[in-house]
Design an enzyme around this catalytic site. Sequence first.
Site, PDB file in Angstrom:
ATOM      1  N   ASP A 131       0.811  -1.216   0.000  1.00  0.00           N
ATOM      2  CA  ASP A 131       0.000   0.000   0.000  1.00  0.00           C
ATOM      3  C   ASP A 131       0.842   1.263   0.000  1.00  0.00           C
ATOM      4  O   ASP A 131       1.990   1.286   0.432  1.00  0.00           O
ATOM      5  CB  ASP A 131      -0.956   0.010   1.192  1.00  0.00           C
ATOM      6  CG  ASP A 131      -0.252  -0.168   2.531  1.00  0.00           C
ATOM      7  OD1 ASP A 131       0.719  -0.950   2.591  1.00  0.00           O
ATOM      8  OD2 ASP A 131      -0.667   0.450   3.526  1.00  0.00           O
ATOM      9  N   GLU A 171      -0.651  -2.124   5.196  1.00  0.00           N
ATOM     10  CA  GLU A 171       0.293  -2.056   6.321  1.00  0.00           C
ATOM     11  C   GLU A 171       0.158  -0.720   7.041  1.00  0.00           C
ATOM     12  O   GLU A 171       0.322  -0.649   8.263  1.00  0.00           O
ATOM     13  CB  GLU A 171       1.729  -2.253   5.823  1.00  0.00           C
ATOM     14  CG  GLU A 171       2.754  -2.399   6.947  1.00  0.00           C
ATOM     15  CD  GLU A 171       3.189  -1.084   7.567  1.00  0.00           C
ATOM     16  OE1 GLU A 171       3.415  -1.044   8.792  1.00  0.00           O
ATOM     17  OE2 GLU A 171       3.282  -0.067   6.834  1.00  0.00           O
TER      18      GLU A 171
END
Length: 442
Positions: free
Chosen positions: A110, A176
């Site tokens: 991400d 994350e």
Amino acid sequence: MRPARPLSSLWFALAACLALPVAAQEAQDGQRPEVAAAAQRLQAQVVEWRRDLHRHPELGNRETRTAGVVADHLRALGLEPRTGIATTGVTAVLKGGRPGPRIALRADMDALPVTERTGLPFASTATATYRGETTGVMHACGHDAHTAILMGVAQALVAMREQLAGEVLFIFQPAEEGPPDGEEGGAEEMLAQGLFEDFKPDAVFGLHVFSTLQAGQVGVRGGPLMAASDRFNIVVQGRQTHGSRPWGGIDPVVAAADVIGTAQSIVSRRQNISKQPVVVSFGSIRGGIRYNIIPDSVELVGTIRTFDEDMRQQVFADLANVAEKVSQAHGASAVAQVPDSKGNPVTVNDPALTQRMRPSLARVVGAGNVVDPGLTMGAEDFSFYAREVPAMFFFVGATPAGQDPLKAPSNHSPEFFLDESALDVGLRALLQVSLDYLQPAG
């Protein structure tokens, strides 16, 4: 915040290309020849993957394109990827031709709600909606590098399948940095959905590019490495009034400012920071929309970082108390959610595993370039994997030679810049660690 670099995009592109051979030149005699050969063969491809991912960043739980790129690559390698884990996660298992242990290798996918200011020719121009506002999206933490590196490691290990001892679980993880409000995600959710049920590894490894280390360096330490991370939300409630008549209402702006100021004493006066470090930071203040209207409420959002569970709980209690009592002193009230969601625990490297694998890192960059980074106040949800099985997480230097890492734009900065030689170091290091664990010499 440091201003944007005055150099041109062309300079950055040229510098990145020239930096690529550095790690290969510094490779030590103990590096496995198959690691050196694979890194040389994959170097340009890993850079290409990273730049493509950098151009197309996606926020947590929205990494659909990224997950597609990863899954297509794994299929092309002859693996059978499992997709849609924890929304957009991708995993695949490689079974070696010989019996041996099991390991897991993890990369996060991400990006962040940050508008890029690097001037790179492959800079992101993507935008998204985050917490109700339109924002730029950027791989300002290097997750594009992590994904590209693990794609390269997967390709290298598949090419060695027949000679490989043991099994490898490749984990490409979403969110994350945290899932969107109201959603579950990240490492904890992948585990909740059974990640380690069918494949329980003997060890798990991960890496992170870091601006505080020079390119060519690797940072690792046994025991606690990265802090526990918790988010808080405080809403100070007043009563709206015209800006010319503050006595006609209750000003939540002044009350919120006092909350922020008083909260600084939690760390400086109530925590024994000679024992372990503590951080309380406010990252967002939202209240009002017009210059001459005192609003009804102000929202404060921030983060708490700790290494000790008792200290962590005490900060929670102290911050809630400050928010409520200081607001009351102004005639306002406060709703303090401290924390407002499940946070990340401390990231702890298994001491025995780290001691065993540290020489593997030295074989890649040289013993003098393997450093102890000390306690890092940044946090990682890799910590959830480390609570399940022995783990080692290490840092890969990202700051170019000649630039002071302590003054370089940090991870999460709109100017965060990755020296692309870090891709080569990361690939070699993760591959060397994997092979040394699965089939140790002698």
